[in-house]
Design a protein around this motif. Structure first.
Motif, short mmCIF file in Angstrom:
data_model
loop_
_atom_site.label_atom_id
_atom_site.label_comp_id
_atom_site.label_asym_id
_atom_site.label_seq_id
_atom_site.Cartn_x
_atom_site.Cartn_y
_atom_site.Cartn_z
N GLY A 191 0.81 -1.21 0.00
CA GLY A 191 0.00 0.00 0.00
C GLY A 191 0.85 1.26 0.00
O GLY A 191 2.06 1.23 0.22
N ASP A 192 0.20 2.38 -0.24
CA ASP A 192 0.87 3.68 -0.33
C ASP A 192 0.50 4.52 0.88
O ASP A 192 -0.43 5.32 0.85
CB ASP A 192 0.46 4.37 -1.63
CG ASP A 192 1.20 5.69 -1.85
OD1 ASP A 192 2.00 6.07 -0.97
OD2 ASP A 192 0.97 6.33 -2.88
N PHE A 193 1.22 4.30 2.00
CA PHE A 193 0.97 5.02 3.25
C PHE A 193 2.26 5.71 3.68
O PHE A 193 3.09 5.12 4.37
CB PHE A 193 0.49 4.05 4.33
CG PHE A 193 -0.74 3.27 3.96
CD1 PHE A 193 -1.96 3.91 3.82
CD2 PHE A 193 -0.67 1.91 3.73
CE1 PHE A 193 -3.11 3.20 3.47
CE2 PHE A 193 -1.80 1.18 3.39
CZ PHE A 193 -3.02 1.83 3.25
N PRO A 194 2.46 6.97 3.29
CA PRO A 194 3.73 7.65 3.53
C PRO A 194 4.14 7.71 4.99
O PRO A 194 5.34 7.72 5.29
CB PRO A 194 3.49 9.06 2.98
CG PRO A 194 2.45 8.87 1.93
CD PRO A 194 1.56 7.79 2.46
N ASN A 195 3.20 7.74 5.93
CA ASN A 195 3.57 7.87 7.34
C ASN A 195 3.26 6.61 8.14
O ASN A 195 3.15 6.64 9.36
CB ASN A 195 2.87 9.07 7.98
CG ASN A 195 3.55 9.50 9.27
OD1 ASN A 195 4.77 9.55 9.34
ND2 ASN A 195 2.77 9.80 10.29
N ASP A 196 3.10 5.50 7.46
CA ASP A 196 2.86 4.22 8.13
C ASP A 196 3.81 3.18 7.55
O ASP A 196 3.39 2.22 6.92
CB ASP A 196 1.40 3.78 7.97
CG ASP A 196 0.44 4.67 8.73
OD1 ASP A 196 0.39 4.55 9.97
OD2 ASP A 196 -0.23 5.50 8.10
N GLY A 197 5.08 3.41 7.77
CA GLY A 197 6.10 2.57 7.15
C GLY A 197 6.76 1.61 8.10
O GLY A 197 6.16 1.09 9.04
N ILE A 198 8.05 1.37 7.87
CA ILE A 198 8.84 0.48 8.72
C ILE A 198 9.19 1.23 10.00
O ILE A 198 9.85 2.27 9.96
CB ILE A 198 10.13 0.04 8.00
CG1 ILE A 198 9.81 -0.67 6.68
CG2 ILE A 198 10.95 -0.87 8.92
CD1 ILE A 198 9.08 -1.98 6.82
N GLU A 199 8.77 0.71 11.15
CA GLU A 199 9.07 1.36 12.42
C GLU A 199 9.78 0.43 13.39
O GLU A 199 10.02 0.79 14.53
CB GLU A 199 7.78 1.90 13.06
CG GLU A 199 7.20 3.08 12.31
CD GLU A 199 6.90 4.28 13.21
OE1 GLU A 199 7.01 4.14 14.43
OE2 GLU A 199 6.57 5.34 12.66
N GLY A 200 10.13 -0.76 12.92
CA GLY A 200 10.88 -1.68 13.76
C GLY A 200 11.94 -2.40 12.96
O GLY A 200 11.66 -2.87 11.85
N LEU A 201 13.15 -2.47 13.49
CA LEU A 201 14.25 -3.23 12.90
C LEU A 201 14.86 -4.11 13.97
O LEU A 201 15.02 -3.69 15.12
CB LEU A 201 15.33 -2.30 12.35
CG LEU A 201 14.98 -1.38 11.18
CD1 LEU A 201 16.16 -0.45 10.89
CD2 LEU A 201 14.60 -2.16 9.94
N ALA A 202 15.21 -5.34 13.60
CA ALA A 202 15.87 -6.24 14.54
C ALA A 202 16.81 -7.14 13.74
O ALA A 202 16.44 -7.66 12.68
CB ALA A 202 14.86 -7.09 15.31
N MET A 203 18.01 -7.34 14.27
CA MET A 203 19.06 -8.06 13.54
C MET A 203 19.42 -9.34 14.26
O MET A 203 19.71 -9.33 15.45
CB MET A 203 20.29 -7.16 13.42
CG MET A 203 21.39 -7.71 12.54
SD MET A 203 21.04 -7.39 10.82
CE MET A 203 22.57 -7.97 10.05
N ALA A 204 19.39 -10.46 13.52
CA ALA A 204 19.85 -11.73 14.05
C ALA A 204 21.34 -11.88 13.74
O ALA A 204 21.93 -11.08 13.01
CB ALA A 204 19.05 -12.87 13.45
N SER A 205 21.97 -12.91 14.29
CA SER A 205 23.41 -13.07 14.15
C SER A 205 23.82 -13.73 12.84
O SER A 205 25.01 -13.99 12.62
CB SER A 205 23.97 -13.88 15.33
OG SER A 205 23.33 -15.15 15.38
#
Length: 374
Positions: A191-205
Motif C-alpha cells: 500500500g501507499d501510506f507515507p507515514n505508516d512505514g517500517i518502524e521496527g528493525l531487529a538483527m539476528a546473528s
C-alpha cells in the motif's frame, strides 16, 4: 536507581483505569495486564531529556542506544543517544551524523543531510559499532531530481522510497556509510501510506534483518526480511524485501501497528519481541512460522518524584506510545516516543506536568518471562 527501574510492579492485575482495552483475538495470552514501571530519562545535569521523539532502541557496549525522528528538537536529530540503564541518564553524540562519499553521491543526500525522519534502530551483532536505521517516506522534503525519480519510481509502495541507512560509530563520530532504498513486491500489497512505514528493525546473528511494517494495504502489521551480506552496501540500488510469513496478529479493523522490534534467542530458538503501541501490548513472534504468537497486555507507570502526599508514588499513564524495545541482562527495556497530540492526557500529579509538557520520555523495564517463549 537500577533497583528502582527493575522494581516494576510485576504482578498481573486487571486493566481497570487504563486507556481503551485492546480487542481480544485468538492467540493472545489473556485478559490481564502486566504493570511496567518507568523512570524519567535525564541528561547528565539532572534535567529531563526534552522532546527527543525517541524512535528505536538497541544495545551497544552495555548501553542502550536510541535516536530521534524528524519531529524532535532539532539539536537532537541525526544523533545517537546513549542511555545508562542503571541510572536512566542519557548522553548524546556531540555532533550530528556525517555522510560518507557513497551516501553524499546518492539520490538521498539532500534528505539525509537535513531532517530525515529516522524511525528505528538496531545494532549489528557481528560488526561492532555498526547500526541500521530506516526513514519514513520523505516526500515532505521535496521531490527527487528527474533522473533519481525515474530510477526509484517502482518501489511497490510509496512514491518516495523508504531508505535503509547504515550507521557506523567511529572515533570521529557517527557516520552514515550506506544507503539502500527498499522495494516491495507488488504481490505483498504494502500500500501507499507515507507515514505508516517500517518502524521496527531487529538483527539476528546470521545477517538476517527483520523489518516491521506498521500496516499494509489491508491495514495489517507485517514483518519482512533482508539478508545483509558483505556486498549489500557496495551500491545504492534497490533492496527487495522478502516475506518470511511469520505468525503475526491480524485484526478485523482499526490501527494496530508494530512500533518497535527486538530479536531474542531462547534455547536455540529465535523470537521477535514487538511493541504494539496502539494496543499497549508486547507481541512475542517466533521466527519459526509454525509457532503461534503470544500477546502480552501491558500498562505503563510513571514515577511522581518529589510528589506530595496527594499523589501516589506512581501513576498509570493514559498514553505511553512505546517506540523502542531491546533486551539486555535478561531484561526487556522499552522507551516511549511522546505522542504530541496525546501526551498531555497523562497529566495527573502536578509534579509531572513539566515533564509531560516537555515531551520527556521514560525508560521502562521488565524481567523477561520464560513462559513467553514456551
Amino acid at each position: 536507581m537500577k533497583q528502582i527501574i527493575g522494581m516494576a510492579c510485576m504482578t498481573l492485575i486487571a486493566l481497570a483505569g487504563c486507556s481503551e482495552q485492546p480487542e481480544q483475538i485468538e492467540g493472545e495470552s489473556g485478559p490481564q495486564s502486566l504493570a511496567v514501571s518507568g523512570v524519567w530519562i535525564k541528561n547528565e545535569d539532572g534535567t529531563a531529556m526534552a522532546d527527543p521523539q525517541t524512535s528505536g532502541l538497541t544495545v551497544w557496549q552495555d548501553k542502550l542506544v536510541s535516536l530521534s525522528d524528524g519531529s524532535a528538537n532539532s539539536d537532537l536529530q541525526r544523533k545517537l543517544h546513549f542511555i545508562d540503564s542503571d541510572t536512566a541518564t542519557v548522553k548524546s553524540d556531540a555532533e550530528k551524523m556525517r555522510l560518507t562519499n557513497l551516501v553524499r553521491r546518492s539520490c538521498f543526500n539532500g534528505y539525509l543531510a537535513n531532517q530525515p525522519d529516522l524511525e528505528a534502530l538496531t545494532a549489528d551483532p557481528i560488526r561492532p559499532g555498526v547500526f541500521y536505521t530506516i526513514t519514513e517516506d520523505a516526500t515532505r522534503t521535496g521531490a527527487l531530481s528527474a533522473s533519481c525519480e525515474k530510477k526509484y519510481e517502482d518501489t511497490g509502495s510509496t512514491d518516495y522510497p523508504r531508505v535503509l541507512v547504515r550507521l557506523e560509530k567511529t572515533e570521529f563520530g557517527t557516520l552514515m556509510t550506506g544507503v539502500k532504498p527498499l522495494k516491495f513486491p507488488k504481490a505483498f500489497n504494502v500500500g501507499d501510506f507515507p507515514n505508516d512505514g517500517i518502524e521496527g528493525l531487529a538483527m539476528a546473528s546470521d545477517d538476517l534483518l527483520y523489518l516491521a511494517l506498521e500496516k499494509d494495504g489491508n491495514g495489517q502489521p507485517r514483518i519482512f526480511t533482508l539478508t545483509l551480506g558483505n556486498e549489500f552496501w557496495k551500491d545504492t540500488e534497490f533492496a527487495e524485501v522478502k516475506d518470511p510469513t511469520l505468525n503475526v496478529p491480524t485484526f478485523p479493523s482499526g490501527n494496530h501497528p508494530i512500533n518497535g522490534l527486538a530479536y531474542y534467542q531462547h534455547e536455540q530458538k529465535g523470537f521477535l519481541l514487538a511493541a504494539a503501541r496502539n494496543d499497549n501490548e508486547l507481541w512475542v513472534i517466533s521466527t519459526d512460522k509454525n509457532v503461534p504468537f503470544k500477546r502480552i497486555p501491558m500498562h505503563f507507570l510513571a514515577p511522581t518524584e518529589g510528589a506530595t502526599q496527594d499523589c501516589d508514588a506512581t501513576e498509570i499513564m493514559d498514553n505511553a506510545s512505546i517506540e523502542g524495545i531491546a533486551v539486555k541482562d535478561n531484561t526487556l527495556w522499552m522507551v516511549n516516543d511522546p505522542w504530541k497530540v496525546n501526551y498531555l492526557k497523562n497529566i495527573q500529579c502536578p509534579v509531572n506536568k513539566a515533564n509531560y509538557e516537555a515531551m520527556a520520555p521514560l525508560l521502562f523495564s521488565a524481567p523477561l518471562d520464560m513462559a513467553w517463549f514456551e
